[in-house]
Design a protein around this motif. Structure first.
Motif, mmCIF file in Angstrom:
data_model
loop_
_atom_site.group_PDB
_atom_site.id
_atom_site.type_symbol
_atom_site.label_atom_id
_atom_site.label_comp_id
_atom_site.label_asym_id
_atom_site.label_seq_id
_atom_site.Cartn_x
_atom_site.Cartn_y
_atom_site.Cartn_z
ATOM 1 N N VAL A 148 -14.208 -14.845 0.602
ATOM 2 C CA VAL A 148 -13.185 -15.719 1.184
ATOM 3 C C VAL A 148 -11.979 -15.823 0.244
ATOM 4 O O VAL A 148 -10.846 -15.530 0.648
ATOM 5 N N SER A 149 -12.220 -16.187 -1.024
ATOM 6 C CA SER A 149 -11.051 -16.323 -1.908
ATOM 7 C C SER A 149 -10.453 -14.964 -2.251
ATOM 8 O O SER A 149 -9.262 -14.859 -2.547
ATOM 9 N N GLY A 150 -11.285 -13.886 -2.203
ATOM 10 C CA GLY A 150 -10.781 -12.568 -2.573
ATOM 11 C C GLY A 150 -10.004 -11.883 -1.457
ATOM 12 O O GLY A 150 -9.090 -11.104 -1.720
ATOM 13 N N LEU A 151 -10.362 -12.155 -0.195
ATOM 14 C CA LEU A 151 -9.741 -11.402 0.901
ATOM 15 C C LEU A 151 -9.405 -12.266 2.122
ATOM 16 O O LEU A 151 -8.261 -12.310 2.578
ATOM 17 N N ALA A 152 -10.416 -12.959 2.654
ATOM 18 C CA ALA A 152 -10.244 -13.626 3.950
ATOM 19 C C ALA A 152 -9.191 -14.733 3.891
ATOM 20 O O ALA A 152 -8.499 -14.987 4.875
ATOM 21 N N GLY A 194 -11.262 -1.739 5.602
ATOM 22 C CA GLY A 194 -11.117 -1.619 4.142
ATOM 23 C C GLY A 194 -12.423 -1.920 3.434
ATOM 24 O O GLY A 194 -12.852 -1.181 2.532
ATOM 25 N N LEU A 195 -13.089 -2.974 3.860
ATOM 26 C CA LEU A 195 -14.338 -3.384 3.185
ATOM 27 C C LEU A 195 -15.445 -2.360 3.367
ATOM 28 O O LEU A 195 -16.161 -2.031 2.420
ATOM 29 N N THR A 196 -15.613 -1.875 4.603
ATOM 30 C CA THR A 196 -16.725 -0.940 4.840
ATOM 31 C C THR A 196 -16.472 0.382 4.112
ATOM 32 O O THR A 196 -17.403 1.014 3.624
ATOM 33 N N ARG A 197 -15.183 0.777 4.034
ATOM 34 C CA ARG A 197 -14.877 2.026 3.339
ATOM 35 C C ARG A 197 -15.107 1.860 1.835
ATOM 36 O O ARG A 197 -15.719 2.685 1.189
ATOM 37 N N ARG A 198 -14.637 0.741 1.305
ATOM 38 C CA ARG A 198 -14.702 0.522 -0.149
ATOM 39 C C ARG A 198 -16.103 0.134 -0.608
ATOM 40 O O ARG A 198 -16.541 0.513 -1.677
ATOM 41 N N PHE A 199 -16.795 -0.638 0.204
ATOM 42 C CA PHE A 199 -18.119 -1.141 -0.194
ATOM 43 C C PHE A 199 -19.162 -0.848 0.883
ATOM 44 O O PHE A 199 -19.651 -1.769 1.560
#
Ligand code: HEM
Length: 397
Positions: free
Chosen positions: A129-133, A361-366
């Motif tokens: 949440v604090s990092g992206l959302a 972005g999230l699924t590609r990166r992580f």
């Protein structure tokens, strides 16, 4: 508190067929069925939007005075207004909030997701949440509107006060504190409009000023600041929570996350299914303008309605196996999560786009992202904006 932690448990505990019931603790009629909520949204002649942002708790006189002194009326912006006042604000907003402007935001959304994910330490656990959302929708909507970056944290804070005052149940001394902040928020927006008059840019506020220039009577500066009041709030918390709910629901069953990683084409469906299954705006409100029968239930004039959008997503007469989170559900588009009819959410396309790009972005990166086990989730104390306040995840090796 029980409701905040798990509203769906409260829904499941209702007796078999409870389409509408009166809740004396809040003095609202709770409407749970999809067809009834849809009928309300589609009939603004009978159901007024005047309660949409009305404080849930009775305000103490001091808080009321502060709000009125700050030019804040009980129906403070378009989402609470009925035609023709609603149309006066919605038409210019729709004209300035063009598909071209939304499409232009896409590269900026991608860049912002990349930058935010670059800042995450790949091997440690992090708060999604604090990092992206949280920062993503704020960056997008505030830059779109034309708010100087130095003021973003202040605006975010004011929006927290707004959510607590209109949709929470704050104690009297908290009400005064929230009201003081709301008055400051409104006065900031008025000054912003005044400054923009002489310093135009390619932003939404300037586009509204261009409409004002065509016919100053049709859209006043005060109305422009009211529109900015709508967008600066509606454009972020809703989307922060949508992203948080989507990641939570996908990671709750890691097989879901793995499916989306293997086939990113599932992402738009995952976002829609989140809106059906766990919407970030779970409740919206209306009030009857005359006595009316809704779903066989008699409502008097002035009956305040608590439209339980989250319950409508679990209505088995519309969504088969509603308790199942189904990435390939074919009719999730029917969700009422964005409302319907004349107030249908103006930012629906933008909110979905941001959530989709965040998930890409999230699924590609992580690809091996997982929830940190055993974390308690907490939610802001209000009825209408819901998503985890923090969501700790880690990228499994
Ligand atoms: C992504 C999550 C979002 C959800 C779940 C959501 C939900 C809603 C709901 C339930 C309504 C009330 C609809 C009604 O009364 O019929 C609404 C109205 C509105 N939304 Fe959204 N919203 C989201 C994102 C956004 C964004 C990103 C923006 C701005 C850019 C936005 C701007 C608005 C505006 C201006 C209205 C008032 C429209 C009117 O009264 O005519 N929303 N939204």
């Amino acid at each position: 508190m029980e409701f905040l932690a798990d509203p769906f448990a409260v829904l499941r505990a209702l007796p078999g067929d409870t389409p509408i019931f009166y809740a004396p603790s809040i003095d609202y009629y709770v409407v749970t069925r999809y067809a009834d909520i849809e009928a309300v949204f589609l009939d603004p002649e009978t159901y007024s939007a005047a309660t949409a942002q009305l404080p849930l708790a009775q305000l103490v006189p001091e808080a009321v005075q502060i709000l009125l002194g700050g030019g804040h009326k009980p129906q403070p912006s378009m989402v609470s207004l009925d035609p023709p006042a609603h149309t006066r604000l919605r038409s210019p907003t729709a004209r300035a909030f063009t598909p071209r402007r939304v499409a232009q935001m896409e590269p900026k959304i991608r860049r912002t997701v990349d930058q935010l994910l670059n800042a995450v330490a790949p091997l440690a656990s992090f708060d999604l949440v604090s990092g992206l959302a949280f920062p993503l929708p704020a960056t997008i909507i505030f830059s779109f509107v034309g708010i100087p970056e130095r003021d973003w944290p202040q605006l975010k804070e004011w929006c927290g006060h707004r959510a607590a005052l209109a949709w929470g149940r704050p104690a009297p001394e908290e009400q005064v504190h929230h009201a003081t902040n709301m008055a400051a928020y409104r006065s900031y927006l008025r000054e912003l409009v005044a400054t923009k008059v002489g310093a135009r840019d390619d932003d939404f506020a300037s586009a509204l000023l261009a409409i004002h220039d065509e016919d100053p009577e049709a859209l006043t500066h005060e109305e422009i600041s009211s529109i900015l009041y709508s967008l600066t709030f509606a454009g972020h918390e809703t989307t922060t929570y949508l992203i948080g709910n989507a990641v939570r629901r996908l990671l709750e069953d890691p097989a879901r996350w793995d499916s989306v990683v293997a086939d990113p084409k599932l992402i738009p469906g995952a976002v829609l299914e989140t809106l059906r299954y766990d919407p970030s705006v779970p409740v919206w409100r209306r009030v009857t303008k005359r006595p009316v029968t809704l779903g066989g239930f008699h409502l008097p004039e002035g009956a305040k309605l608590f439209l339980w959008l989250a319950a409508s997503g679990r209505d088995a007469s519309v969504f088969s196996e509603p308790e199942k989170f189904d990435l390939e559900r074919t009719n999730a588009t029917k969700t009422l999560a964005f409302g319907k009819g004349i107030h249908y959410c103006l930012g629906a396309a933008l909110g979905k786009l941001e959530a989709e790009i965040a998930l890409e972005g999230l699924t590609r990166r992580f690809p091996r992202l997982r929830l940190v086990d055993g974390q308690p989730l907490s939610f802001h104390a209000n009825i209408s904006f819901r998503g985890p306040q923090a969501l700790w995840v880690h990228a499994a090796p």
